[in-house]
Structure formats: C-alpha cells, structure tokens
Design a protein around this motif. Structure first.
Motif, mmCIF file in Angstrom:
data_model
loop_
_atom_site.group_PDB
_atom_site.id
_atom_site.type_symbol
_atom_site.label_atom_id
_atom_site.label_comp_id
_atom_site.label_asym_id
_atom_site.label_seq_id
_atom_site.Cartn_x
_atom_site.Cartn_y
_atom_site.Cartn_z
ATOM 1 N N LEU A 115 23.696 -25.984 -5.005
ATOM 2 C CA LEU A 115 24.614 -25.219 -5.847
ATOM 3 C C LEU A 115 24.514 -23.732 -5.535
ATOM 4 N N ALA A 116 25.652 -23.064 -5.496
ATOM 5 C CA ALA A 116 25.698 -21.601 -5.432
ATOM 6 C C ALA A 116 26.005 -21.112 -6.849
ATOM 7 N N GLY A 117 26.035 -19.824 -7.012
ATOM 8 C CA GLY A 117 26.217 -19.236 -8.341
ATOM 9 C C GLY A 117 27.405 -19.764 -9.109
ATOM 10 N N LYS A 118 28.564 -19.799 -8.475
ATOM 11 C CA LYS A 118 29.770 -20.251 -9.166
ATOM 12 C C LYS A 118 29.671 -21.734 -9.532
ATOM 13 N N GLY A 119 29.112 -22.542 -8.637
ATOM 14 C CA GLY A 119 28.944 -23.964 -8.917
ATOM 15 C C GLY A 119 27.991 -24.209 -10.072
ATOM 16 N N GLU A 120 26.933 -23.423 -10.107
ATOM 17 C CA GLU A 120 25.958 -23.535 -11.206
ATOM 18 C C GLU A 120 26.597 -23.119 -12.522
ATOM 19 N N SER A 121 27.401 -22.062 -12.507
ATOM 20 C CA SER A 121 28.003 -21.566 -13.751
ATOM 21 C C SER A 121 29.007 -22.559 -14.353
ATOM 22 N N LEU A 122 29.572 -23.434 -13.529
ATOM 23 C CA LEU A 122 30.534 -24.414 -14.039
ATOM 24 C C LEU A 122 29.855 -25.592 -14.728
ATOM 25 N N ARG A 123 28.547 -25.719 -14.555
ATOM 26 C CA ARG A 123 27.795 -26.830 -15.155
ATOM 27 C C ARG A 123 28.019 -26.907 -16.661
#
Length: 144
Positions: A99-107
């Motif tokens: 996960l990159a930052g944006k992917g993590e934030s969508l969790r």
C-alpha cells in the motif's frame, strides 16, 4: 438431419452468473467513483488491506488474475499513488506490492462500502453466507 437447438438464454447458468456479476459490479460503481478508483483497483486494495504486501504472483493467486492482466493494473495504481512496487530484497526476480499513502487512506471506507453492498443485496446473514458458499463451491469445481 434435424437442426440442433441451443437452450434459450433464460436456461443458461452462464448468463445468470454474468448478469449478476455485472449488476453487483455496477452497484459498487458510485461508491468507488467517489473514491476515484475502479472495481479491479478496489479488489487489489482489499487484498492489500488484509495482507499489507504481497508479491505480484501472490496477489494474482488471491485475485485469480494472470500476470499480464495484473501488471498494467498495478502500474496504473502505482501512478496514482495507491500502491508501491519494488523488487524483493531476498529474490529480485519477484516484485512486491504494498500500500502507498493514498491506498492506505482509503482503508477507512472499506467497512462502509461492504455494509452498503450487503444492504443493497437485501440478503439476510444466512442467505449471504449460503450464496458465498455456493459461489466458492462453483468456482472450485470449474477452476483448473
């Protein structure tokens, strides 16, 4: 010799599965569009939210996607800041996806989307579980 008649569309299981898959995928579209991701990207994120990082091969096995389909998808996701790809330190033949930052934030949206979809399907918990069991059984029986 008589003409052979194919069963009508209404009797084709393949069509019912196809139509159901398209309908469910379309039901996800508004929520995913709001997040700026596609359905295949969402599936990748779900797996990474569960496992943090996997090799491309492992990710493909989880999603039942081949390398040729998965690689362009991952490249697009990397370009948009959803995932990171890097060579495995232990074996450079493998690419690890995380996960990159944006992917993590969508969790944080995952549980809401899952709940919304369960509501939209209108299945009680037992019906939902029975449907999943049937679909998994069918998949295992026809998978190579």
């Amino acid at each position: 010799m008589g003409k052979i008649h194919a069963p009508p569309l209404a009797e084709q299981l393949c069509f019912d599965l196809y139509a159901a898959s398209r309908a469910v995928t379309a039901a996800y579209r508004p929520a995913l569009t709001e997040l700026g991701i596609t359905y295949p990207q969402y599936l990748v994120l779900i797996v990474l939210w569960e496992h943090e990082s996997l090799t491309v091969r492992e990710l493909g096995e989880q999603l039942r996607l081949d390398h040729g389909t998965l690689t362009p998808l991952l490249k697009r996701m990397e370009s948009s800041g959803l995932v990171e790809r890097r060579r495995d330190n232990a074996d450079e033949r493998f690419v690890v996806v995380s996960l990159a930052g944006k992917g993590e934030s969508l969790r944080q949206h995952a549980e809401r989307i899952q709940c919304d979809m369960k509501d939209q399907l209108g299945l009680d918990p037992q019906e939902f579980e029975d449907l999943q069991t049937t679909l998994r059984l069918l998949t295992s029986r026809v998978s190579p």
